[in-house]
Design a protein around this motif. Structure first.
Motif, PDB file in Angstrom:
ATOM      1  N   TYR A 219     -30.270 -11.766 -34.228  1.00 51.65           N
ATOM      2  CA  TYR A 219     -29.962 -10.603 -35.005  1.00 51.65           C
ATOM      3  C   TYR A 219     -28.955 -10.090 -35.120  1.00 51.65           C
ATOM      4  N   VAL A 220     -28.641 -10.020 -37.236  1.00 45.16           N
ATOM      5  CA  VAL A 220     -27.436  -9.128 -38.106  1.00 45.16           C
ATOM      6  C   VAL A 220     -27.973  -7.947 -38.633  1.00 45.16           C
ATOM      7  N   LYS A 221     -28.510  -7.103 -38.342  1.00 41.02           N
ATOM      8  CA  LYS A 221     -28.680  -6.368 -39.357  1.00 41.02           C
ATOM      9  C   LYS A 221     -27.697  -5.407 -40.215  1.00 41.02           C
ATOM     10  N   VAL A 222     -28.320  -5.486 -41.288  1.00 33.60           N
ATOM     11  CA  VAL A 222     -27.959  -5.111 -42.388  1.00 33.60           C
ATOM     12  C   VAL A 222     -28.138  -3.306 -43.399  1.00 33.60           C
ATOM     13  N   ASN A 223     -27.444  -3.004 -43.844  1.00 33.07           N
ATOM     14  CA  ASN A 223     -28.063  -1.255 -44.223  1.00 33.07           C
ATOM     15  C   ASN A 223     -27.696  -1.614 -46.110  1.00 33.07           C
ATOM     16  N   ILE A 224     -28.930  -1.320 -46.560  1.00 31.22           N
ATOM     17  CA  ILE A 224     -28.791  -0.715 -47.807  1.00 31.22           C
ATOM     18  C   ILE A 224     -30.106  -0.287 -48.426  1.00 31.22           C
ATOM     19  N   GLY A 225     -28.918   0.917 -48.910  1.00 34.23           N
ATOM     20  CA  GLY A 225     -29.910   1.919 -49.377  1.00 34.23           C
ATOM     21  C   GLY A 225     -30.457   2.646 -48.108  1.00 34.23           C
ATOM     22  N   GLU A 226     -29.798   2.467 -47.268  1.00 29.96           N
ATOM     23  CA  GLU A 226     -29.753   3.446 -45.959  1.00 29.96           C
ATOM     24  C   GLU A 226     -31.265   3.267 -45.792  1.00 29.96           C
ATOM     25  N   GLN A 227     -32.125   1.913 -45.689  1.00 27.03           N
ATOM     26  CA  GLN A 227     -33.126   1.225 -45.224  1.00 27.03           C
ATOM     27  C   GLN A 227     -31.878  -0.274 -43.875  1.00 27.03           C
ATOM     28  N   ASP A 228     -32.562  -0.119 -42.961  1.00 25.40           N
ATOM     29  CA  ASP A 228     -32.283  -1.160 -41.758  1.00 25.40           C
ATOM     30  C   ASP A 228     -32.409  -2.360 -41.932  1.00 25.40           C
ATOM     31  N   MET A 229     -32.511  -3.850 -42.571  1.00 30.37           N
ATOM     32  CA  MET A 229     -32.883  -4.736 -42.599  1.00 30.37           C
ATOM     33  C   MET A 229     -31.825  -5.504 -41.504  1.00 30.37           C
ATOM     34  N   TYR A 230     -32.531  -6.938 -41.773  1.00 31.90           N
ATOM     35  CA  TYR A 230     -31.699  -7.833 -41.044  1.00 31.90           C
ATOM     36  C   TYR A 230     -32.419  -9.632 -41.541  1.00 31.90           C
ATOM     37  N   VAL A 231     -31.449 -10.041 -41.158  1.00 29.69           N
ATOM     38  CA  VAL A 231     -30.768 -11.714 -41.178  1.00 29.69           C
ATOM     39  C   VAL A 231     -30.616 -12.459 -40.166  1.00 29.69           C
ATOM     40  N   LYS A 232     -30.317 -14.001 -40.379  1.00 28.84           N
ATOM     41  CA  LYS A 232     -29.826 -14.154 -39.267  1.00 28.84           C
ATOM     42  C   LYS A 232     -28.635 -14.897 -39.017  1.00 28.84           C
ATOM     43  N   HIS A 233     -27.663 -15.243 -38.024  1.00 20.88           N
ATOM     44  CA  HIS A 233     -27.143 -14.938 -37.376  1.00 20.88           C
ATOM     45  C   HIS A 233     -26.310 -16.516 -38.517  1.00 20.88           C
ATOM     46  N   GLU A 234     -26.817 -17.662 -38.751  1.00 19.89           N
ATOM     47  CA  GLU A 234     -26.648 -18.586 -38.902  1.00 19.89           C
ATOM     48  C   GLU A 234     -26.723 -18.580 -40.818  1.00 19.89           C
ATOM     49  N   ASP A 235     -26.954 -17.615 -41.049  1.00 15.84           N
ATOM     50  CA  ASP A 235     -26.880 -17.424 -42.554  1.00 15.84           C
ATOM     51  C   ASP A 235     -26.159 -16.229 -43.058  1.00 15.84           C
ATOM     52  N   VAL A 236     -25.508 -15.993 -42.241  1.00 21.34           N
ATOM     53  CA  VAL A 236     -24.341 -14.961 -42.799  1.00 21.34           C
ATOM     54  C   VAL A 236     -23.068 -15.139 -41.864  1.00 21.34           C
ATOM     55  N   THR A 237     -21.909 -14.406 -42.028  1.00 24.91           N
ATOM     56  CA  THR A 237     -20.884 -14.842 -41.705  1.00 24.91           C
ATOM     57  C   THR A 237     -20.414 -13.246 -41.470  1.00 24.91           C
ATOM     58  N   LEU A 238     -19.699 -12.482 -40.451  1.00 25.66           N
ATOM     59  CA  LEU A 238     -19.230 -11.021 -40.241  1.00 25.66           C
ATOM     60  C   LEU A 238     -17.992 -10.878 -39.925  1.00 25.66           C
ATOM     61  N   ILE A 239     -17.163  -9.371 -41.388  1.00 26.30           N
ATOM     62  CA  ILE A 239     -16.210 -10.058 -41.402  1.00 26.30           C
ATOM     63  C   ILE A 239     -15.842  -8.649 -41.282  1.00 26.30           C
ATOM     64  N   PRO A 240     -14.707  -8.239 -39.896  1.00 33.41           N
ATOM     65  CA  PRO A 240     -14.343  -6.774 -39.418  1.00 33.41           C
ATOM     66  C   PRO A 240     -13.426  -6.250 -40.904  1.00 33.41           C
ATOM     67  N   THR A 241     -13.339  -4.707 -40.330  1.00 35.22           N
ATOM     68  CA  THR A 241     -12.956  -4.545 -41.626  1.00 35.22           C
ATOM     69  C   THR A 241     -11.537  -4.485 -41.741  1.00 35.22           C
ATOM     70  N   ALA A 242     -10.985  -4.445 -40.517  1.00 32.84           N
ATOM     71  CA  ALA A 242      -9.479  -5.396 -40.742  1.00 32.84           C
ATOM     72  C   ALA A 242      -9.030  -7.133 -41.406  1.00 32.84           C
ATOM     73  N   THR A 243      -9.937  -7.376 -41.005  1.00 31.96           N
ATOM     74  CA  THR A 243     -10.028  -8.668 -41.889  1.00 31.96           C
ATOM     75  C   THR A 243     -10.417  -8.472 -42.715  1.00 31.96           C
ATOM     76  N   ALA A 244     -10.779  -7.966 -43.914  1.00 27.42           N
ATOM     77  CA  ALA A 244     -11.252  -8.425 -45.394  1.00 27.42           C
ATOM     78  C   ALA A 244      -9.951  -8.069 -46.031  1.00 27.42           C
ATOM     79  N   LYS A 245     -10.328  -9.156 -46.894  1.00 25.14           N
ATOM     80  CA  LYS A 245      -9.296  -9.119 -48.065  1.00 25.14           C
ATOM     81  C   LYS A 245      -9.664  -7.619 -49.217  1.00 25.14           C
ATOM     82  N   GLY A 246     -10.768  -8.049 -49.529  1.00 22.44           N
ATOM     83  CA  GLY A 246     -11.694  -6.824 -50.105  1.00 22.44           C
ATOM     84  C   GLY A 246     -12.725  -6.442 -49.972  1.00 22.44           C
ATOM     85  N   GLN A 247     -13.174  -5.908 -50.233  1.00 23.50           N
ATOM     86  CA  GLN A 247     -14.242  -5.109 -50.827  1.00 23.50           C
ATOM     87  C   GLN A 247     -14.910  -4.358 -52.275  1.00 23.50           C
TER      88      GLN A 247
END
Length: 574
Positions: A219-247
């Protein structure tokens, strides 16, 4: 002892001296057949029928070569008749083909004689693409592989600070960064890392930015308003801070606090929307970041303050202070301004069903206890000031029954469609009934739509289930703020807001515990965040010490209710 370098021959066709037994492959392929889907850290075990001589040039007679004829840095170890060929420390490269060579010069001890192999053996093998690679992530967004592993756990065990893990050239763990939902219409977020319907919390739209917290193979753990939530790997793309083109970020000016939403897949920002008034601790023109629109951090990662958008968490049970005439004044001025821009707003002052809607909104407010300003803001947001296809052709201002998978709209009206309403009044009444039955009724807390009486966000309020846009509540609240500011600020911050301090909070008809519970934030089993329910305090303070007077959430009874002071954490608002 005298060493005799002679060729080894077969005896009775039963044994070949220094013959390789089948290599330890899962499919037990023939000795010289190519082996596929081999793990990156594969250790070949070669069993001969006689002891192998550990000569100084053993690595020249048993070795592994890649497709470019480059000898790999493998480790050769000998124990009597068994030779182990251990993969390079960094592992073999995913998807690449290698060849294990055993030359005829390999030496074996046959009785008192040292003999060479009769003929050379080659074993081609291809590494599986399912290889976990540990990578160094460079500041320019590129990366370099430092090691390869057959499992996530082995890769994770070797992970160093600042490194990431990739599988099939996709990040599956990063040191920090973002999570972007993929192309599926809706990505489900879960309350627990067990991906069952039991833990489905909400859905978010395509190309939504989420805050990365951690990841495992499962799984991938995401943070929403200081609450831990979880998503499936196949549903998302992980983007390291160094590679992000925006935010996504917030920026304040004299007009208010603005939110700039970034989409990582498209590489584009949405047009900014106003959230509310600028919190005093935010400097104008500076970028700030927030996962929940309340706690803000600067570019150095320092928390600079916490402040909640007033209209985003105000109870819709509070009536607006504006009259029907004042609401019509705002509607008509906005339609005139939109009409001047042309395009889809051509003839907006004539065609928009919002025109002169003030009296209907105030009537609904009185009958159903739903703020008229709230309904107007929702109609503006969902129908683009009444000029959307569904508003124009289906009398549908609020996207009722228009789901993410059913957004099509045709000017050839299907009056049998559930999206169609005979009149705008029918549409608004239908909205009010749906809100009072499901979204805003604490007596129906068991309904999945109920998550607290406020516009809210993806954790609490209507936004959890009404819309997949995680900023739907904030955007609608922004419209409420704009209307209120334009009409004189009569509604802004007339009430103090807070959140329940724990689960099982009781709301009572009077400032005493005497079988007088109006409702309670409690379910026998639930993943709802009943310990964070929005509470709007009454403008009339409680006269009883230790009790708070609160706005009732009930659809029919508008009398103020009570709860004990420790049950509510009050917050500052903007």
């Amino acid at each position: 002892m005298r060493f005799l370098f002679k060729k080894w021959y077969m005896l009775c066709l039963l044994i070949t001296l220094l013959l390789l037994a089948p290599l330890s492959t899962a499919n037990a392929a023939a000795l010289t057949d190519e082996a596929t889907d081999i793990p990156a850290d594969k250790e070949w075990t070669i069993t001969f029928n006689h002891p192998v001589v550990e000569s100084p040039n053993l690595s020249d007679t048993i070795y592994v070569m890649n497709s470019k004829n480059e000898i790999q840095d493998v480790t050769i170890s000998v124990l009597d008749r068994v030779v182990n060929v251990t993969a390079p420390e960094v592992g073999y490269e995913a998807g690449q083909t290698y060849t294990l060579h055993i030359t005829a010069d390999t030496l074996g001890q046959v009785g008192n004689e040292t003999k060479t192999l009769k003929q050379p053996i080659t074993k081609p093998f291809t590494i599986t693409t399912d290889v976990y690679t540990v990578v160094d992530i460079r500041e320019n967004g590129t990366y370099s592989v430092t090691s390869s592993h057959p499992t996530f756990d082995k890769a994770n065990a070797s992970l160093q600070e600042g490194q990431g893990i990739m599988l099939n050239e996709q990040y599956v763990k990063i040191p920090s960064g973002f999570v972007a939902t993929n192309a599926q219409t809706v990505t489900i977020i879960y309350k627990e890392p067990t991906f069952t319907q039991k833990y489905e919390y909400a859905g978010v739209a395509t190309d939504t930015e989420l805050a990365y917290a951690d990841a495992t193979a499962d799984y991938v753990k995401v943070n929403i308003g200081e609450q831990d939530m979880y998503v499936k790997h196949e549903d998302v793309t992980l983007i390291p801070t160094a590679t992000a083109k925006g935010q996504s970020y917030y920026k304040a000016n004299q007009q208010g606090l603005w939110h700039y939403v970034y989409h990582h897949h498209s590489g584009k920002y949405d047009g900014a929307y106003v959230v509310g008034k600028r919190p005093e601790f935010l400097n104008e023109g500076i970028k700030y970041y927030s996962d929940d629109g309340a706690k803000f951090i600067n570019r150095n990662g320092e928390v600079v303050g916490e402040n909640y958008a007033y209209f985003q968490y105000l109870s819709p049970r509070v009536p607006t202070n504006y009259s029907a005439t004042e609401l019509d004044t705002y509607i008509n001025s906005q339609l005139a301004a939109k009409e001047l821009t042309g395009g889809g707003y051509t003839n907006a002052t004539v065609k928009s069903p919002l025109k002169d809607l003030g009296a209907t909104l105030k009537s609904i407010e009185k009958e159903h206890r739903i703020n008229a300003l709230f309904i107007l803001a929702l109609a503006i947001h969902e129908s683009d000031y009444g000029m959307s296809c569904h508003a124009q052709n289906y009398n549908n201002l609020f996207g009722l029954t228009v789901t993410d998978t059913n957004t099509q709209c045709s000017t050839h009206v299907d009056t049998s469609s559930s999206k169609y309403f005979a009149t705008i009044e029918d549409n608004i009444t239908s909205l009010a009934n749906e809100l009072n039955t499901y979204y805003l009724n604490p007596l129906n807390m068991h309904e999945y739509q109920y998550n607290g009486v406020a516009l809210g966000n993806k954790l609490i309020g209507m936004n959890v289930r009404y819309a997949t846009d995680p900023y739907w509540g904030a955007k609608t609240a922004g419209h409420m703020y704009n209307i209120d500011q334009e009409l004189g600020g009569k509604d802004y911050k007339r009430h103090e807001l807070g959140f329940t301090a724990s689960s099982n909070v009781s709301i009572r008809t009077g400032p005493i515990v005497d079988h007088n519970r109006a409702y309670q934030y409690k379910l026998d089993w639930t993943i709802k965040l009943l310990c964070q329910m929005p509470i709007t305090l009454s403008a009339t303070p409680s006269e009883t010490n230790g009790w708070l007077r609160v706005i009732s959430e009930l659809p029919k009874d508008g009398s103020d209710l009570y709860t004990i002071t420790p049950n509510v954490n009050t917050v500052t608002t903007h």
